[in-house]
Scaffold this motif. Structure first.
Motif, mmCIF file in Angstrom:
data_model
loop_
_atom_site.group_PDB
_atom_site.id
_atom_site.type_symbol
_atom_site.label_atom_id
_atom_site.label_comp_id
_atom_site.label_asym_id
_atom_site.label_seq_id
_atom_site.Cartn_x
_atom_site.Cartn_y
_atom_site.Cartn_z
ATOM 1 N N LYS A 99 52.862 -28.268 89.440
ATOM 2 C CA LYS A 99 52.197 -29.544 89.188
ATOM 3 C C LYS A 99 53.243 -30.600 88.873
ATOM 4 C CE LYS A 99 47.889 -27.555 87.586
ATOM 5 N NZ LYS A 99 46.823 -27.591 86.596
ATOM 6 N N GLN B 82 51.945 -27.861 95.648
ATOM 7 C CA GLN B 82 52.187 -28.807 94.558
ATOM 8 C C GLN B 82 51.003 -29.758 94.458
ATOM 9 O OE1 GLN B 82 56.086 -30.760 94.000
ATOM 10 N NE2 GLN B 82 54.951 -32.681 94.239
ATOM 11 N N THR B 83 50.509 -29.954 93.255
ATOM 12 C CA THR B 83 49.377 -30.854 93.028
ATOM 13 C C THR B 83 49.659 -31.731 91.815
ATOM 14 O OG1 THR B 83 48.200 -29.358 91.517
ATOM 15 C CG2 THR B 83 47.763 -29.078 93.876
ATOM 16 N N ASP B 84 48.742 -32.652 91.589
ATOM 17 C CA ASP B 84 48.793 -33.394 90.336
ATOM 18 C C ASP B 84 48.000 -32.595 89.297
ATOM 19 O OD1 ASP B 84 46.103 -33.887 90.874
ATOM 20 O OD2 ASP B 84 46.445 -35.955 91.501
ATOM 21 N N HIS B 85 47.679 -33.211 88.188
ATOM 22 C CA HIS B 85 46.977 -32.508 87.111
ATOM 23 C C HIS B 85 45.474 -32.746 87.141
ATOM 24 C CE1 HIS B 85 50.349 -30.898 84.685
ATOM 25 N NE2 HIS B 85 51.007 -31.798 85.382
#
Length: 120
Positions: free
Chosen positions: A42, A18-21
């Protein structure tokens, strides 16, 4: 380059990242993960609270590492980061872990092996 090295350190298969944008987590990262059977999710835009643990680690790094590392030559940063990560995991007490280190916290929770009574 960092992601393959990071994933190789885990003693278990990673199923989701999971990451940010951020631009660094674009289509190439998604394709690279997908090719390895890893799902890439995301968080919603402009919701850093959904990535709270990552944001907290970033804050700690800003307060305890980057402030003084930035004043040294960039060629030394990787070694300084490795030294800090070792300190962070092996020596620095964490209030969320009852003021113990992550290493001691993890070792205290590992399953105990039965003593060996004989060898064949």
């Amino acid at each position: 380059r960092a992601l393959p090295q990071l994933l190789a350190t885990f003693p278990f298969p990673v199923r989701t990242v999971q990451t940010d944008h951020g631009a660094e987590f674009g289509r190439q990262v998604t394709a690279w993960l997908r090719a390895r059977g890893i799902r890439h999710t995301k968080i919603r835009p402009r919701t850093p609270r959904l990535n709270g643990k990552v944001e907290r680690v970033h804050r700690t790094l800003d307060e305890e590492l980057w402030g003084w590392v930035a004043e040294t030559p960039p060629a030394t940063w990787a070694a300084q980061l490795r030294a800090y990560v070792r300190f962070y995991n092996e020596s620095r007490p964490h209030s969320a872990l009852g003021y113990t280190t992550p290493l001691r916290y993890a070792l205290a929770r590992l399953p105990r092996r039965a003593p060996v009574s004989h060898m064949s």
